[in-house]
Design an enzyme around this catalytic site. Sequence first.
Site, PDB file in Angstrom:
ATOM      1  N   SER A 141      28.538 -21.655  33.669  1.00 41.58           N
ATOM      2  CA  SER A 141      29.784 -22.364  33.165  1.00 41.58           C
ATOM      3  C   SER A 141      30.668 -22.417  34.791  1.00 41.58           C
ATOM      4  O   SER A 141      30.826 -21.898  35.054  1.00 41.58           O
ATOM      5  CB  SER A 141      31.137 -21.322  32.219  1.00 41.58           C
ATOM      6  N   TYR A 154      34.321 -12.567  30.728  1.00 40.75           N
ATOM      7  CA  TYR A 154      33.817 -12.861  30.311  1.00 40.75           C
ATOM      8  C   TYR A 154      33.498 -13.787  31.738  1.00 40.75           C
ATOM      9  O   TYR A 154      32.683 -14.355  32.270  1.00 40.75           O
ATOM     10  CB  TYR A 154      34.298 -13.805  29.294  1.00 40.75           C
ATOM     11  N   LYS A 158      29.868 -14.706  33.623  1.00 40.23           N
ATOM     12  CA  LYS A 158      29.342 -16.252  34.227  1.00 40.23           C
ATOM     13  C   LYS A 158      28.721 -16.227  35.586  1.00 40.23           C
ATOM     14  O   LYS A 158      28.228 -17.025  36.547  1.00 40.23           O
ATOM     15  CB  LYS A 158      29.942 -17.090  34.067  1.00 40.23           C
TER      16      LYS A 158
END
Length: 267
Positions: A141, A154, A158
């Site tokens: 991401s 999160y 990534k």
Amino acid sequence: MTPANPLAVVTGASSGIGFELARQLAVRGFDLVITADDHDRLNEAAVQIRMEGGQVTAIAADLRRFEEAEHFYDAVRGTSRQVAVVALNAGVGRGGSFLKTELADELEIIDLNVRATVLLAKRFLSDMADADEGRVLVTSSIASTMPGFFQAVYNASKSFLQSFAQALQTELKGSGVSVTALMPGPTGTDFFHRADMDDTKVGQQQKDDPVRVAEQGLDALFAGKDKVVAGSPKTKAQELVNKVLPDKAKAKAHRKMAEPGSGEARS
């Protein structure tokens, strides 16, 4: 009889980017083995993907659980077919202050985004290395390039995946196996709703089309590229801005976008 089509594996394929990766691989002439944890949505996705041609096998699995991830890999091996492409796409997020979110939710992010990806990469890449042939797409991401305020775990997951993919690229250089990192920005999937981020600015802003994101990801995969920032020109520009902005400026911008209550709550 040997199947005419090559075989591709896609995780997190019941919706969003994962569904589009699987559907577009079918369009490109692949048979599919797909997985997700929601049995009903996965089977619905399989029906739609079969309309594009080729065989589609749906295997429901909760990849957060070590045993189920291993079972999924064993089921793919049980087809006795060489896997040509693996898209390690399954992932989950959770919005909110780290001190206020549930520990179980944060550990779920690590189990799915990190641990399951490492496990399946270890298994499938070992097989590909033995055959000296194969392609792996890891869904990272643009979040990997910025601090994760109100998405601390999160974004960190990534960042791990981005570093992981780059390391594998170096280790596999010169072989017949390639690894590509897919770096989407905010995309029109159910991610933000599942992450409890509907009331944030990033949750309410216009998002990229998963069809476009998947197409750009697969184009990069088959071109043998190390990574691709996929989506709209705005997303690609954001990644470039992240490279040049001072850390404090990136932090301020990200905090404003991801802070709970920063957008108008939906009815």
